[in-house]
Write an enzyme that holds these catalytic residues in place. Sequence first.
Site, PDB file in Angstrom:
ATOM      1  N   ARG A  30       0.820  -1.211   0.000  1.00 30.98           N
ATOM      2  CA  ARG A  30       0.000   0.000   0.000  1.00 30.98           C
ATOM      3  C   ARG A  30       0.855   1.262   0.000  1.00 30.98           C
ATOM      4  O   ARG A  30       0.296   2.357  -0.065  1.00 30.98           O
ATOM      5  CB  ARG A  30      -0.855   0.048   1.263  1.00 30.98           C
ATOM      6  CG  ARG A  30      -1.903  -1.006   1.321  1.00 30.98           C
ATOM      7  CD  ARG A  30      -3.109  -0.572   0.530  1.00 30.98           C
ATOM      8  NE  ARG A  30      -4.217  -0.230   1.379  1.00 30.98           N
ATOM      9  CZ  ARG A  30      -5.104  -1.117   1.814  1.00 30.98           C
ATOM     10  NH1 ARG A  30      -5.002  -2.372   1.478  1.00 30.98           N
ATOM     11  NH2 ARG A  30      -6.084  -0.727   2.559  1.00 30.98           N
TER      12      ARG A  30
ATOM     13  N   ARG B 140     -18.440  -3.489   8.203  1.00 28.48           N
ATOM     14  CA  ARG B 140     -17.156  -3.158   8.808  1.00 28.48           C
ATOM     15  C   ARG B 140     -17.216  -1.811   9.512  1.00 28.48           C
ATOM     16  O   ARG B 140     -17.864  -0.889   9.050  1.00 28.48           O
ATOM     17  CB  ARG B 140     -16.064  -3.116   7.705  1.00 28.48           C
ATOM     18  CG  ARG B 140     -15.577  -4.483   7.332  1.00 28.48           C
ATOM     19  CD  ARG B 140     -14.728  -4.515   6.082  1.00 28.48           C
ATOM     20  NE  ARG B 140     -13.765  -3.447   5.910  1.00 28.48           N
ATOM     21  CZ  ARG B 140     -12.875  -3.410   4.909  1.00 28.48           C
ATOM     22  NH1 ARG B 140     -12.833  -4.407   4.027  1.00 28.48           N
ATOM     23  NH2 ARG B 140     -12.037  -2.403   4.792  1.00 28.48           N
TER      24      ARG B 140
ATOM     25  N   ARG C  86     -21.724  -2.347   1.588  1.00 28.20           N
ATOM     26  CA  ARG C  86     -21.036  -3.644   1.729  1.00 28.20           C
ATOM     27  C   ARG C  86     -21.392  -4.357   3.037  1.00 28.20           C
ATOM     28  O   ARG C  86     -21.505  -3.754   4.092  1.00 28.20           O
ATOM     29  CB  ARG C  86     -19.522  -3.429   1.693  1.00 28.20           C
ATOM     30  CG  ARG C  86     -18.747  -4.684   2.087  1.00 28.20           C
ATOM     31  CD  ARG C  86     -17.292  -4.595   1.766  1.00 28.20           C
ATOM     32  NE  ARG C  86     -16.677  -3.398   2.301  1.00 28.20           N
ATOM     33  CZ  ARG C  86     -15.453  -3.009   1.953  1.00 28.20           C
ATOM     34  NH1 ARG C  86     -14.755  -3.703   1.103  1.00 28.20           N
ATOM     35  NH2 ARG C  86     -14.954  -1.908   2.469  1.00 28.20           N
TER      36      ARG C  86
HETATM   37  P1  AP5 Z   1      -8.538  -3.632   3.510  1.00 33.82           P
HETATM   38  O1  AP5 Z   1      -9.385  -4.635   4.159  1.00 33.82           O
HETATM   39  O2  AP5 Z   1      -7.504  -4.065   2.552  1.00 33.82           O
HETATM   40  O3  AP5 Z   1      -9.482  -2.540   2.886  1.00 33.82           O
HETATM   41  P2  AP5 Z   1      -9.339  -1.619   1.574  1.00 33.82           P
HETATM   42  O4  AP5 Z   1      -8.125  -1.651   0.773  1.00 33.82           O
HETATM   43  O5  AP5 Z   1      -9.723  -0.310   2.086  1.00 33.82           O
HETATM   44  O6  AP5 Z   1     -10.237  -2.267   0.569  1.00 33.82           O
HETATM   45  P3  AP5 Z   1     -11.644  -2.804   0.854  1.00 33.82           P
HETATM   46  O7  AP5 Z   1     -11.549  -4.153   1.495  1.00 33.82           O
HETATM   47  O8  AP5 Z   1     -12.451  -1.748   1.524  1.00 33.82           O
HETATM   48  O9  AP5 Z   1     -12.194  -2.928  -0.644  1.00 33.82           O
HETATM   49  P4  AP5 Z   1     -11.987  -4.055  -1.714  1.00 33.82           P
HETATM   50  O10 AP5 Z   1     -11.179  -3.480  -2.826  1.00 33.82           O
HETATM   51  O11 AP5 Z   1     -11.534  -5.340  -1.122  1.00 33.82           O
HETATM   52  O12 AP5 Z   1     -13.482  -4.188  -2.224  1.00 33.82           O
HETATM   53  P5  AP5 Z   1     -14.543  -5.383  -2.061  1.00 33.82           P
HETATM   54  O13 AP5 Z   1     -14.161  -6.518  -2.936  1.00 33.82           O
HETATM   55  O14 AP5 Z   1     -14.822  -5.665  -0.631  1.00 33.82           O
HETATM   56  O15 AP5 Z   1      -7.801  -2.779   4.630  1.00 33.82           O
HETATM   57  C1  AP5 Z   1      -8.529  -2.301   5.753  1.00 33.82           C
HETATM   58  C2  AP5 Z   1      -7.597  -1.466   6.610  1.00 33.82           C
HETATM   59  O16 AP5 Z   1      -6.526  -2.292   7.089  1.00 33.82           O
HETATM   60  C3  AP5 Z   1      -6.901  -0.298   5.884  1.00 33.82           C
HETATM   61  O17 AP5 Z   1      -7.707   0.861   5.869  1.00 33.82           O
HETATM   62  C4  AP5 Z   1      -5.662  -0.129   6.761  1.00 33.82           C
HETATM   63  O18 AP5 Z   1      -5.968   0.527   7.960  1.00 33.82           O
HETATM   64  C5  AP5 Z   1      -5.304  -1.574   7.092  1.00 33.82           C
HETATM   65  N1  AP5 Z   1      -4.386  -2.169   6.107  1.00 33.82           N
HETATM   66  C6  AP5 Z   1      -4.649  -3.237   5.306  1.00 33.82           C
HETATM   67  N2  AP5 Z   1      -3.589  -3.507   4.536  1.00 33.82           N
HETATM   68  C7  AP5 Z   1      -2.643  -2.585   4.832  1.00 33.82           C
HETATM   69  C8  AP5 Z   1      -1.327  -2.333   4.366  1.00 33.82           C
HETATM   70  N3  AP5 Z   1      -0.762  -3.098   3.399  1.00 33.82           N
HETATM   71  N4  AP5 Z   1      -0.637  -1.294   4.911  1.00 33.82           N
HETATM   72  C9  AP5 Z   1      -1.166  -0.549   5.881  1.00 33.82           C
HETATM   73  N5  AP5 Z   1      -2.417  -0.722   6.360  1.00 33.82           N
HETATM   74  C10 AP5 Z   1      -3.141  -1.738   5.853  1.00 33.82           C
HETATM   75  O19 AP5 Z   1     -15.822  -4.683  -2.744  1.00 33.82           O
HETATM   76  C11 AP5 Z   1     -16.442  -3.559  -2.136  1.00 33.82           C
HETATM   77  C12 AP5 Z   1     -17.960  -3.654  -2.335  1.00 33.82           C
HETATM   78  O20 AP5 Z   1     -18.251  -3.509  -3.724  1.00 33.82           O
HETATM   79  C13 AP5 Z   1     -18.582  -4.991  -1.902  1.00 33.82           C
HETATM   80  O21 AP5 Z   1     -19.839  -4.707  -1.354  1.00 33.82           O
HETATM   81  C14 AP5 Z   1     -18.707  -5.780  -3.217  1.00 33.82           C
HETATM   82  O22 AP5 Z   1     -19.798  -6.690  -3.186  1.00 33.82           O
HETATM   83  C15 AP5 Z   1     -18.936  -4.659  -4.227  1.00 33.82           C
HETATM   84  N6  AP5 Z   1     -18.353  -4.937  -5.539  1.00 33.82           N
HETATM   85  C16 AP5 Z   1     -17.146  -5.490  -5.791  1.00 33.82           C
HETATM   86  N7  AP5 Z   1     -16.925  -5.543  -7.128  1.00 33.82           N
HETATM   87  C17 AP5 Z   1     -18.021  -5.007  -7.716  1.00 33.82           C
HETATM   88  C18 AP5 Z   1     -18.394  -4.772  -9.082  1.00 33.82           C
HETATM   89  N8  AP5 Z   1     -17.578  -5.109 -10.095  1.00 33.82           N
HETATM   90  N9  AP5 Z   1     -19.588  -4.189  -9.321  1.00 33.82           N
HETATM   91  C19 AP5 Z   1     -20.414  -3.837  -8.304  1.00 33.82           C
HETATM   92  N10 AP5 Z   1     -20.119  -4.039  -6.992  1.00 33.82           N
HETATM   93  C20 AP5 Z   1     -18.932  -4.604  -6.703  1.00 33.82           C
HETATM   94 MG    MG Z   2     -10.989  -5.968   0.774  1.00 39.35          MG
END
Ligand code: AP5
Ligand code: MG
Length: 231
Positions: A89, A161, A128
Amino acid sequence: MSVVVLLGAPGAGKGTQAPLLAERLGIPVVATGGIFRAAVRDGTALGMEARRYMDAGQLVPDEITVKLLLDRLARPDASSGVILDGFPRTGVQAAALDHALDERAERVAAAVLVDVPADELVRRMSGRWICRSAGHPYHETSSPPRSAGVCDLDGSELYQRQDDRPETIRVRLDQQLGALGEVIDYYRAAGVLVVVDGLQEIGLVAAGVETALAARGIRAPSPVENVAGRA
Ligand code: AP5
Ligand code: MG
């Protein structure tokens, strides 16, 4: 070893695509956010530390995250490859990953950016729901579970979440998009960046990811290789 990095803004669909790709390629997903959420749930020291940052929408410091990831990569199930969801990240994390892979004469095979504009990210995160046992993601309108409140895949309860509250979503986007840009630049310079249109429906995004990886020679092992790999 095939190391595939899934990149994308918060809510872009990394966690939706990662298990689909894992099934295709036959390698595990390592999701740092999921590892942190499990640690928070279990009340470990790591969880208590990570929670301070996660609930505030900020990145967990690099020294904690890099150590966690490198320990996970050293486990035997990651020996033939891994899909990284949510790591790296920052530029520091990307360089630390390269350094660790260099020591094994390996490199990141591809960094796939799931590209989604900001207004859609807010819609996705606010609707979500994820499951308690494995974090499988659903969306109340675009990807609802078959039975309300229950995971289709493992039957566990769905919940929202902490960091998907509207005020935290805004902070996450403000705080984290700059660092994402740094990581995109890093992999573009390394010549391994591929960009997939994440605005398409989930199956089409998955097909786009698969096609982009196949063009780089990253594809599911043939049945013969599978048998050989198990022998
Ligand atoms: P993390 O859990 O990794 O969260 P994020 O990167 O903020 O990403 P999300 O999980 O929110 O989104 P996603 O891309 O996975 O989307 P999803 O598939 O769920 O990290 C959480 C926290 O942990 C960070 O904020 C940080 O504090 C910490 N952290 C983690 N890794 C770190 C690192 N390397 N360094 C430092 N800190 C770190 O999809 C989202 C929604 O959209 C769902 O409801 C899904 O059903 C829907 N959806 C998905 N695809 C589609 C589509 N094509 N069309 C319509 N809807 C869709
Ligand atoms: Mg995720």
